[in-house]
Design a protein around this motif. Structure first.
Motif, short mmCIF file in Angstrom:
data_model
loop_
_atom_site.label_atom_id
_atom_site.label_comp_id
_atom_site.label_asym_id
_atom_site.label_seq_id
_atom_site.Cartn_x
_atom_site.Cartn_y
_atom_site.Cartn_z
N ARG A 15 0.86 -1.18 0.00
CA ARG A 15 0.00 0.00 0.00
C ARG A 15 0.89 1.23 0.00
O ARG A 15 2.00 1.20 0.52
CB ARG A 15 -0.86 0.03 1.26
N TRP A 16 0.36 2.31 -0.55
CA TRP A 16 1.13 3.56 -0.54
C TRP A 16 0.21 4.75 -0.35
O TRP A 16 -0.98 4.71 -0.65
CB TRP A 16 1.94 3.72 -1.83
N ASP A 17 0.82 5.80 0.19
CA ASP A 17 0.17 7.10 0.36
C ASP A 17 1.20 8.16 0.03
O ASP A 17 2.40 7.96 0.23
CB ASP A 17 -0.31 7.30 1.81
N ILE A 18 0.72 9.30 -0.40
CA ILE A 18 1.64 10.39 -0.72
C ILE A 18 2.24 10.92 0.58
O ILE A 18 1.55 11.07 1.58
CB ILE A 18 0.92 11.49 -1.53
N SER A 19 3.55 11.13 0.58
CA SER A 19 4.19 11.72 1.76
C SER A 19 4.72 13.11 1.45
O SER A 19 4.89 13.92 2.36
CB SER A 19 5.32 10.82 2.29
N GLU A 20 4.98 13.39 0.17
CA GLU A 20 5.36 14.73 -0.27
C GLU A 20 4.60 15.02 -1.56
O GLU A 20 4.95 14.51 -2.62
CB GLU A 20 6.87 14.82 -0.53
N PRO A 21 3.53 15.81 -1.46
CA PRO A 21 2.75 16.13 -2.66
C PRO A 21 3.58 16.90 -3.69
O PRO A 21 4.58 17.54 -3.35
CB PRO A 21 1.63 17.02 -2.13
N GLY A 22 3.15 16.82 -4.92
CA GLY A 22 3.77 17.58 -5.99
C GLY A 22 3.04 18.88 -6.20
O GLY A 22 2.16 19.26 -5.42
N LYS A 23 3.37 19.56 -7.28
CA LYS A 23 2.69 20.81 -7.62
C LYS A 23 1.29 20.55 -8.15
O LYS A 23 0.39 21.34 -7.95
CB LYS A 23 3.51 21.60 -8.63
N MET A 24 1.13 19.43 -8.86
CA MET A 24 -0.17 19.09 -9.44
C MET A 24 -0.89 17.99 -8.66
O MET A 24 -2.09 18.03 -8.50
CB MET A 24 -0.01 18.67 -10.89
N ILE A 25 -0.13 16.98 -8.21
CA ILE A 25 -0.73 15.85 -7.50
C ILE A 25 -0.70 16.16 -6.00
O ILE A 25 0.36 16.21 -5.38
CB ILE A 25 0.01 14.54 -7.81
N SER A 26 -1.88 16.39 -5.45
CA SER A 26 -1.97 16.78 -4.04
C SER A 26 -2.19 15.58 -3.12
O SER A 26 -1.86 15.65 -1.94
CB SER A 26 -3.10 17.79 -3.85
N SER A 27 -2.74 14.51 -3.65
CA SER A 27 -3.00 13.34 -2.83
C SER A 27 -3.02 12.10 -3.72
O SER A 27 -3.51 12.15 -4.85
CB SER A 27 -4.35 13.51 -2.12
N MET A 28 -2.48 11.00 -3.20
CA MET A 28 -2.52 9.73 -3.92
C MET A 28 -2.41 8.61 -2.90
O MET A 28 -1.58 8.66 -2.00
CB MET A 28 -1.37 9.62 -4.92
#
Length: 144
Positions: free
Chosen positions: A78-91
């Motif tokens: 499983r994965w979750d975003i730990s550092e969002p990008g400029k366009m991708i805020s959550s994953m």
């Protein structure tokens, strides 16, 4: 993020071989569509990555973000975003693997929030495309 897109595919290989391909992040640019670079930022206990920085370039979406991973042997990741990008805020997402008739059924689940994906129907279609392409790319990588 409660809504997720999910799909499955059967790969003609054992779970350990499939999970080895999933865990080989530096190889992603050679087989995962849209991934231009994948750098392991930190390794967890054992031999699998805990955090990975991705450089994505898919159509109008170009971004860099970091995902944090949790592994369950060769059964799931499983994965979750730990550092969002400029366009991708959550994953967030997962791969779940199950033995099936000498092969492995892989179920890929994904939820993404991005600045270009504000409209629900567009968001679901994009997630579906990412999931379906990801499964086909993984199958081609493992069986190829």
């Amino acid at each position: 993020m409660t809504d997720r897109t999910s799909s499955s595919i059967t790969i003609n290989a054992g779970k350990s071989k499939v999970m080895a391909a999933i865990a080989d992040f530096p190889a992603y640019p050679t087989w995962a569509e849209g991934i231009k670079a994948a750098e392991v930022v930190s390794a967890g206990d054992g031999y699998r990555a805990e955090r990975v920085r991705f450089n994505l370039s898919a159509g109008p979406m170009t971004d860099t973000y970091v995902l944090a991973y949790e592994w369950e042997g060769d059964d799931a990741v499983r994965w979750d975003i730990s550092e969002p990008g400029k366009m991708i805020s959550s994953m967030s997402g997962s791969y779940r693997l199950a033995d099936r008739d000498g092969g492995t059924e892989v179920t890929y689940e994904l939820a993404v929030e991005a600045s270009l994906l504000r409209i629900g129907i567009m968001k679901r279609k994009t997630e579906k495309m990412i999931v379906d392409t990801g499964l086909k790319d993984l199958k081609r990588r493992v069986e190829g």
